[in-house]
Enzyme design. Structure first.
Site, PDB file in Angstrom:
ATOM      1  N   CYS A  46       0.832  -0.942  -0.019  1.00 30.61           N
ATOM      2  CA  CYS A  46       0.191  -0.018   0.024  1.00 30.61           C
ATOM      3  C   CYS A  46       1.096   1.049  -0.181  1.00 30.61           C
ATOM      4  O   CYS A  46       0.498   2.283  -0.623  1.00 30.61           O
ATOM      5  CB  CYS A  46      -0.814   0.027   1.066  1.00 30.61           C
ATOM      6  SG  CYS A  46      -1.842  -1.446   1.280  1.00 30.61           S
ATOM      7  N   THR A  47       1.992   1.027   0.635  1.00 29.58           N
ATOM      8  CA  THR A  47       2.845   2.207   0.748  1.00 29.58           C
ATOM      9  C   THR A  47       3.398   2.813  -0.504  1.00 29.58           C
ATOM     10  O   THR A  47       3.738   4.042  -0.939  1.00 29.58           O
ATOM     11  CB  THR A  47       3.820   2.124   1.989  1.00 29.58           C
ATOM     12  OG1 THR A  47       3.354   1.692   3.064  1.00 29.58           O
ATOM     13  CG2 THR A  47       4.772   3.101   2.065  1.00 29.58           C
TER      14      THR A  47
END
Lengths: 220, 220
Positions: A46-47
């Site tokens: 996600c990052t």
């Protein structure tokens, strides 16, 4: 409406986000939107994804496309996590809102539930779902990826370019198409109409069937 | 089961195809499968897509992935049309089966219905849906594209590579990942476990949060 899919209208939910309360129809109407969920803040894929989305945001903006993120973490978590996202992708700024859905109501209604993973407390998390929503509030195209597979923002950009051309002209884009490549004229357009509609002309390769349904032209 | 989505088991339908009658569970079990629908035979985008799929088929086969096409046209039409497909993409051979679904039952059950287009007789047609189905008969990842947007077989190949790595190792692939790039270690793996599981080591960039959830390593 579980099973929300292409052609369906996004429900007019009222949601909390890093930009305050949003009524989805207010946000979505009169522009294209990329509505995308991620399994959780402070997690690896996600990052990288939200950083890439931020890096591509100016290009999406040029095309009149808004971005809207979503996970089940609270707004305080989103705000803290954005610092990591921006640090990992230097130069990126997360200026788009991220929805907070702690009660898992939004992800269920938007068909964004991850089937195989739970968070530390055993709660459902979002998949890597991504819906491209048209100015008419309807889903035009969806990617439903599992937690293990980060999305490809080049493919997201490619399909935005395709959808926008198809909305503007009676054309479609062939397999593996990229902007600049020829497009095909829709089957609903007769050859007579095509000659008027596409004064730049078109080419139809010879096919064993002798039919001329495959007609290539160029549009911007 | 309208709304079939990732995590769901493909129903065990008996279908007609260019390779005879197929029971879906027999076909799908014990390998990965790309199950993909197209709006119609003798139409432009589909001709480019099925040719590209045929051209990529040997690479999918090397990865243990079967292909299975689907539209609502009859088998006679499929067989005639394949000649056009192969002529347009020289060197390609459509050796994979194509399902024939004249009654529109299969596309409804598999969430492959195009919302905006009909055929000449006003019948529903399939969208450009593509489900990647695991050996456990479950949908792992889906693309739902409208008739106007041809799929990108490079993206299909990329996600197959990602899914197969994630099935083999406790890893996931970051945004825009391509084979050869580093992967990330799953959050469910502790640092202790990671050291044993990945003797090749891993790198964790410094982040403002001071957390070390972003751990990059290499796997085949």
């Amino acid at each position: 409406m579980p099973g929300l899919t292409i052609g369906d209208t996004i429900p007019n939910l009222q949601v909390e986000s890093t930009h305050g309360v949003i009524k989805l129809h207010d946000f979505l109407s009169s522009s294209w939107t990329i509505l995308f969920s991620h399994p959780g803040d402070f997690t690896p894929v996600c990052t990288t994804e939200l950083g890439k989305m931020a890096a591509y945001a100016p290009e999406f903006e040029k095309r009149g496309v808004k971005l809207l993120g979503l996970s089940c973490d609270d707004v305080v978590s989103h705000v803290e996590w954005i610092k990591d996202v921006e640090a990992f992708t230097p130069g990126s700024k997360v200026t788009y809102p991220i929805i907070s859905d702690p009660n898992r109501e939004v992800i269920k209604q938007l068909n964004m539930v991850e089937p195989d993973e739970k968070d530390h407390s055993g709660n459902t998390v979002p998949s890597r779902a991504l819906h491209i929503v048209g100015p008419d509030l309807k889903i035009k195209l969806s990617f439903l990826y599992p937690a293990s597979t980060g999305r490809n923002m080049d493919e997201v950009m490619r399909v935005v370019e395709s959808l926008q051309r198809a909305a503007k002209h009676k054309v479609a884009t062939p397999a593996n198409w990229k902007p600049g490549d020829p497009v095909v004229i829709s089957p609903s357009v007769s050859n007579e109409e095509a000659k008027k509609m596409f004064p730049q002309g078109y080419e139809a390769p010879d096919l064993p069937s002798g039919k001329d349904y495959l007609r290539f032209t160029h549009v911007d």
